[in-house]
Design a protein around this motif. Structure first.
Motif, PDB file in Angstrom:
ATOM      1  N   GLU A 207     -36.979 -77.413 -46.433  1.00 23.42           N
ATOM      2  CA  GLU A 207     -38.063 -77.720 -45.539  1.00 23.42           C
ATOM      3  C   GLU A 207     -37.541 -78.396 -44.179  1.00 23.42           C
ATOM      4  O   GLU A 207     -36.087 -78.541 -44.443  1.00 23.42           O
ATOM      5  N   TYR A 208     -38.315 -78.711 -43.171  1.00 27.63           N
ATOM      6  CA  TYR A 208     -37.464 -79.588 -42.077  1.00 27.63           C
ATOM      7  C   TYR A 208     -39.017 -80.151 -41.898  1.00 27.63           C
ATOM      8  O   TYR A 208     -40.061 -79.961 -41.221  1.00 27.63           O
ATOM      9  N   LYS A 209     -38.276 -81.215 -41.895  1.00 29.52           N
ATOM     10  CA  LYS A 209     -39.902 -82.393 -42.593  1.00 29.52           C
ATOM     11  C   LYS A 209     -39.981 -82.343 -40.843  1.00 29.52           C
ATOM     12  O   LYS A 209     -39.639 -82.288 -39.971  1.00 29.52           O
TER      13      LYS A 209
ATOM     14  N   SER B 251     -39.464 -84.361 -34.082  1.00 30.88           N
ATOM     15  CA  SER B 251     -39.795 -83.976 -32.664  1.00 30.88           C
ATOM     16  C   SER B 251     -38.852 -83.152 -32.028  1.00 30.88           C
ATOM     17  O   SER B 251     -37.473 -83.587 -32.286  1.00 30.88           O
ATOM     18  N   ASP B 252     -39.022 -82.335 -31.340  1.00 33.59           N
ATOM     19  CA  ASP B 252     -37.434 -81.580 -30.697  1.00 33.59           C
ATOM     20  C   ASP B 252     -36.977 -82.221 -29.515  1.00 33.59           C
ATOM     21  O   ASP B 252     -35.686 -82.247 -29.744  1.00 33.59           O
ATOM     22  N   ALA B 253     -37.614 -82.697 -28.870  1.00 31.15           N
ATOM     23  CA  ALA B 253     -37.732 -84.042 -27.733  1.00 31.15           C
ATOM     24  C   ALA B 253     -36.381 -84.937 -28.241  1.00 31.15           C
ATOM     25  O   ALA B 253     -36.937 -84.905 -29.764  1.00 31.15           O
TER      26      ALA B 253
ATOM     27  N   ARG C 201     -45.474 -83.267 -32.726  1.00 30.66           N
ATOM     28  CA  ARG C 201     -44.504 -83.542 -33.881  1.00 30.66           C
ATOM     29  C   ARG C 201     -44.968 -82.677 -35.065  1.00 30.66           C
ATOM     30  O   ARG C 201     -45.894 -82.021 -34.884  1.00 30.66           O
ATOM     31  N   HIS C 202     -43.953 -82.039 -35.429  1.00 25.02           N
ATOM     32  CA  HIS C 202     -44.006 -81.004 -36.704  1.00 25.02           C
ATOM     33  C   HIS C 202     -43.399 -80.389 -37.960  1.00 25.02           C
ATOM     34  O   HIS C 202     -42.247 -81.596 -37.382  1.00 25.02           O
ATOM     35  N   ALA C 203     -43.395 -79.468 -38.324  1.00 25.84           N
ATOM     36  CA  ALA C 203     -42.555 -79.470 -39.432  1.00 25.84           C
ATOM     37  C   ALA C 203     -42.430 -78.237 -40.150  1.00 25.84           C
ATOM     38  O   ALA C 203     -43.895 -77.287 -39.577  1.00 25.84           O
TER      39      ALA C 203
ATOM     40  N   ARG D  76     -34.888 -71.315 -30.064  1.00 24.82           N
ATOM     41  CA  ARG D  76     -33.838 -71.838 -28.507  1.00 24.82           C
ATOM     42  C   ARG D  76     -35.088 -73.214 -28.343  1.00 24.82           C
ATOM     43  O   ARG D  76     -36.154 -73.169 -28.147  1.00 24.82           O
ATOM     44  N   TRP D  77     -34.181 -74.155 -28.102  1.00 25.49           N
ATOM     45  CA  TRP D  77     -34.722 -75.168 -27.694  1.00 25.49           C
ATOM     46  C   TRP D  77     -33.861 -75.539 -26.327  1.00 25.49           C
ATOM     47  O   TRP D  77     -33.297 -75.655 -25.517  1.00 25.49           O
ATOM     48  N   ILE D  78     -35.049 -75.682 -25.121  1.00 23.77           N
ATOM     49  CA  ILE D  78     -34.907 -75.513 -23.988  1.00 23.77           C
ATOM     50  C   ILE D  78     -35.330 -76.549 -23.359  1.00 23.77           C
ATOM     51  O   ILE D  78     -36.339 -77.891 -23.728  1.00 23.77           O
TER      52      ILE D  78
HETATM   53 FE   LIG Z   1     -38.558 -78.456 -34.161  1.00 27.11          FE
END
Ligand SMILES: [Fe+2]
Ligand SMILES: O=C(O)CCC(=O)C(=O)O
Length: 326
Positions: free
Chosen positions: A229-231, A234-236, A294-296, A310-312
């Motif tokens: 999983e990816y707990k 935040s991607d920031a 925030r996401h998982a 793709r993180w932008i």
């Molecule tokens: Fe993410």
């Protein structure tokens, strides 16, 4: 390549004499040794044995390809399409790939994927699928069927040999330990590894998110086995000067159990479907980190889940400098 060429270049490099090291490869290159020129290009790109010089790497690579190095041709395509050591030029990259495809079946396969893509002369898609807005705050959109099955397969295939378990270094033992947030395997498709179909997909992500291509980090491939999983995260990045503002995720397969992308604070749970792309913002209009984003990636309960992320960033991201906090 002759062992003497390599040994003498290495000796010079280790003595801190890059120019004689380069000259050793170039001498072999003048005698028609394509692998010496390809090796020189690799050294100039890596920048560990001799100082990095991206434009000089491109010159060495050109020579390697001219005298018949097949793998160097695909590397030249990658660097031409993403503008490493020279201008970003889709038209030239495509021309180089077409030349390589005359003799190399791998290049031919890449051309077939590209030809099925309906791209403009700059490698951007001519048409985009409609956006379905799933949430306003955070802003989450979905593009159904934005990646074809052949493209999904290709992207997973490029990522596969590069996959590594997600680990962090234990501050006490200095040993790699399981990542506390991500238990998946991940691969970074860096600028030297981008196939032309991957470069086209990166342009598609840019078009769908209305962000400049240069702001994207290298494409990440994530593979979750059952139980991984990816707990919640935040991607920031806290404290980053060039913040991650937008994320685009392509679902490369389906048919596994669990593995939904969950935005619990927005009451949104996305069921992965092969070929769909979602995009969302991690910062609000004021540029501040949006806690609702925030996401998982929920645990996979059966089978395997593959995605490409793709993180932008808010401004250009230079993958050759490659500091996450850049
Ligand atoms: Fe993410
Ligand atoms: O696996 C997922 O569904 C989410 C992946 C994710 O959050 C990311 O790649 O940043």
């Amino acid at each position: 390549m002759h062992a003497d060429t390599f040994a003498s270049a290495l000796r010079f490099a280790k003595n801190g004499q890059p120019e004689p090291a380069i000259a050793a490869f170039e001498k072999a290159g003048h005698l028609g040794d394509a692998s010496a020129m390809a090796e020189l290009a690799t050294w100039l790109l890596r920048g560990d044995l001799i100082p990095r010089d991206l434009s000089r790497a491109r010159i060495a690579l050109r020579r390697a390809v001219e005298i018949g190095h097949v793998d160097a041709a695909l590397l030249e395509v990658a660097l031409t399409a993403n503008g490493t050591g020279g201008p970003c030029n889709w038209h030239s990259a495509l021309g180089l790939l077409e030349t390589a495809a005359k003799t190399d079946p791998v290049a031919r396969q890449h051309i077939e994927i590209i030809h099925a893509m309906n791209l403009g002369s700059d490698g951007y898609p001519r048409r985009l699928p409609p956006a379905e807005v799933l949430s306003q705050s955070p802003y989450v959109v979905r593009f159904r069927g934005a990646v074809t099955p052949a493209e999904c397969l290709h992207i997973a295939g490029v990522g596969h040999p590069l996959l590594e378990p997600c680990v962090v270094v234990d501050p006490v033992t200095h040993r790699p330990i399981a990542h506390p947030i991500r238990t998946s395997f991940s691969a970074t498709i860096g600028p030297a590894q981008e196939t032309l179909p991957v470069a086209a997909l990166n342009r598609r992500f840019a078009a769908l998110t209305q962000t400049p291509l240069q702001n994207g980090e290298p494409l990440q491939i994530l593979k979750y086995a059952t139980g991984q999983e990816y707990k919640l995260h935040s991607d920031a990045l806290p404290g980053a000067t060039n913040q991650r503002t937008v994320t685009a995720i392509a679902y490369l397969n389906d048919g596994f159990g669990g593995g939904e992308t969950d935005f619990p604070l927005a009451n949104l749970r996305i069921i992965p479907r092969a070929g769909d792309i979602i995009a969302f913002t991690s910062t609000g209009v004021d540029g501040a980190l949006d806690p609702l984003s925030r996401h998982a990636g929920l645990p996979v309960t059966g089978g395997i889940k593959w995605i490409a992320t793709r993180w932008i960033r808010q401004a250009e991201f230079n993958a050759w400098i490659s500091s996450i906090n850049q």
